[in-house]
Structure formats: C-alpha cells, structure tokens
Design a protein around this motif. Structure first.
Motif, PDB file in Angstrom:
ATOM      1  N   ALA A 142       2.773  -4.812  -3.551  1.00 49.10           N
ATOM      2  CA  ALA A 142       3.381  -5.413  -4.859  1.00 49.10           C
ATOM      3  C   ALA A 142       3.530  -4.632  -5.965  1.00 49.10           C
ATOM      4  CB  ALA A 142       2.696  -6.837  -5.177  1.00 49.10           C
ATOM      5  N   ASP A 143       4.656  -4.519  -6.367  1.00 52.88           N
ATOM      6  CA  ASP A 143       4.654  -3.493  -7.883  1.00 52.88           C
ATOM      7  C   ASP A 143       3.377  -3.736  -8.953  1.00 52.88           C
ATOM      8  OD1 ASP A 143       8.092  -4.041  -8.136  1.00 52.88           O
ATOM      9  OD2 ASP A 143       7.143  -2.695  -6.781  1.00 52.88           O
ATOM     10  N   SER A 144       3.035  -4.723  -8.953  1.00 55.47           N
ATOM     11  CA  SER A 144       1.682  -5.039  -9.765  1.00 55.47           C
ATOM     12  C   SER A 144       0.660  -4.322  -9.508  1.00 55.47           C
ATOM     13  CB  SER A 144       1.625  -6.617 -10.047  1.00 55.47           C
ATOM     14  OG  SER A 144       1.215  -7.036  -8.866  1.00 55.47           O
ATOM     15  N   VAL A 145       0.629  -4.001  -8.238  1.00 54.87           N
ATOM     16  CA  VAL A 145      -0.711  -3.263  -7.755  1.00 54.87           C
ATOM     17  C   VAL A 145      -0.634  -1.832  -7.556  1.00 54.87           C
ATOM     18  CG1 VAL A 145      -1.784  -5.646  -7.248  1.00 54.87           C
ATOM     19  CG2 VAL A 145      -0.616  -4.116  -5.356  1.00 54.87           C
ATOM     20  N   LYS A 146       0.595  -1.387  -7.287  1.00 53.91           N
ATOM     21  CA  LYS A 146       0.722  -0.078  -6.876  1.00 53.91           C
ATOM     22  C   LYS A 146       0.134   0.875  -7.917  1.00 53.91           C
ATOM     23  CE  LYS A 146       5.235  -0.553  -4.700  1.00 53.91           C
ATOM     24  NZ  LYS A 146       6.777  -0.329  -4.738  1.00 53.91           N
ATOM     25  N   GLY A 147      -0.495   1.776  -6.907  1.00 50.26           N
ATOM     26  CA  GLY A 147      -1.408   2.916  -7.836  1.00 50.26           C
ATOM     27  C   GLY A 147      -2.799   2.499  -7.961  1.00 50.26           C
ATOM     28  N   ARG A 148      -3.067   1.292  -7.838  1.00 47.12           N
ATOM     29  CA  ARG A 148      -4.427   0.737  -8.240  1.00 47.12           C
ATOM     30  C   ARG A 148      -4.986   0.209  -6.853  1.00 47.12           C
ATOM     31  NH1 ARG A 148      -5.194  -3.658 -11.222  1.00 47.12           N
ATOM     32  NH2 ARG A 148      -3.116  -4.568 -10.591  1.00 47.12           N
ATOM     33  N   PHE A 149      -4.403  -0.424  -5.920  1.00 48.96           N
ATOM     34  CA  PHE A 149      -4.856  -1.103  -4.759  1.00 48.96           C
ATOM     35  C   PHE A 149      -4.698  -0.095  -3.506  1.00 48.96           C
ATOM     36  CE2 PHE A 149      -5.005  -5.696  -6.106  1.00 48.96           C
ATOM     37  CZ  PHE A 149      -5.825  -5.234  -7.411  1.00 48.96           C
TER      38      PHE A 149
END
Length: 122
Positions: A60-67
C-alpha cells in the motif's frame, strides 16, 4: 484445513518498529500468495502488503518504504517488518494465505489469521 497463527503485535511508540509473523500449518499442498491486511474499528479491511510465490511484493502507498514483507517457504511463514511506525498504523493486522490442500491441489482457497493488535502511541 489450514491454521494461521499470528504473533508479534503489541504497543510501540511512534517511530518504533514491530515484526509480525504468521505461520501456516495443516494439510497444505502449496502456498501461492501471502499477505497482510489491516482494519480499524468501523472501517473496511485494507491491504497492507502481499508477496507471491516467486517473491514479488506489493505494498500500500501508505506503508511503502517503511514496511517490508517476506516469507520463509520452508516454515510456511510470512513476516511483516514494520519500521517508523505512525499512530495511523494502529490497527488489527490480519495475515492471509492462498493455499491448496492435499487431496484438492487444483483448488486454491484463501485462509485468514485471527488478527493481532498493533498499537502506536504518539
């Protein structure tokens, strides 16, 4: 049937990290896609991340780069490494697998975990 056991949820401060695990067991012939959804009270379940049998991932865009989603095929386990957590990440997280069973290997079904709570304090 397939049983999914999730672990790793809990309380973390904003900016912190958690690692969720989901282990599948049962009369499993093959596992295709695994993934994670999350849900807030009163809201629809939303996709977080998926990983296919060849290791392709989707976020999901909201978690890209973090998850980061990963899988251990030998253990029939999927993981979700969650870094830089935000208060808006606080949800119940559900894992799922698309699997076929011995005796009906031509048919793939989706199985869900029981959910694990992630709480992020600000």
């Amino acid at each position: 049937q397939v049983q999914l056991v999730e672990s790793g949820g809990g309380l973390v401060q904003a900016g912190g990290s958690l690692r969720l695990s989901c282990a599948a067991s049962g009369n499993i012939f093959n596992i295709n896609t695994l993934g994670w959804f999350r849900q807030a009270p009163g809201n629809q379940r939303e996709l977080v991340a998926t990983i296919t049998s060849d290791g392709s991932t989707n976020y999901a865009d909201s978690v890209k780069g973090r998850f980061t989603i990963s899988r251990d095929n030998a253990k029939n386990t999927v993981y979700l490494q969650m870094n830089s957590l935000k208060p808006e990440d606080a949800r119940v997280y559900y894992c799922y697998v698309d699997a076929s069973l011995y005796g009906s290997h031509w048919r793939t079904q989706t199985y869900w975990g029981q959910g694990t709570q992630v709480t992020v304090s600000s």
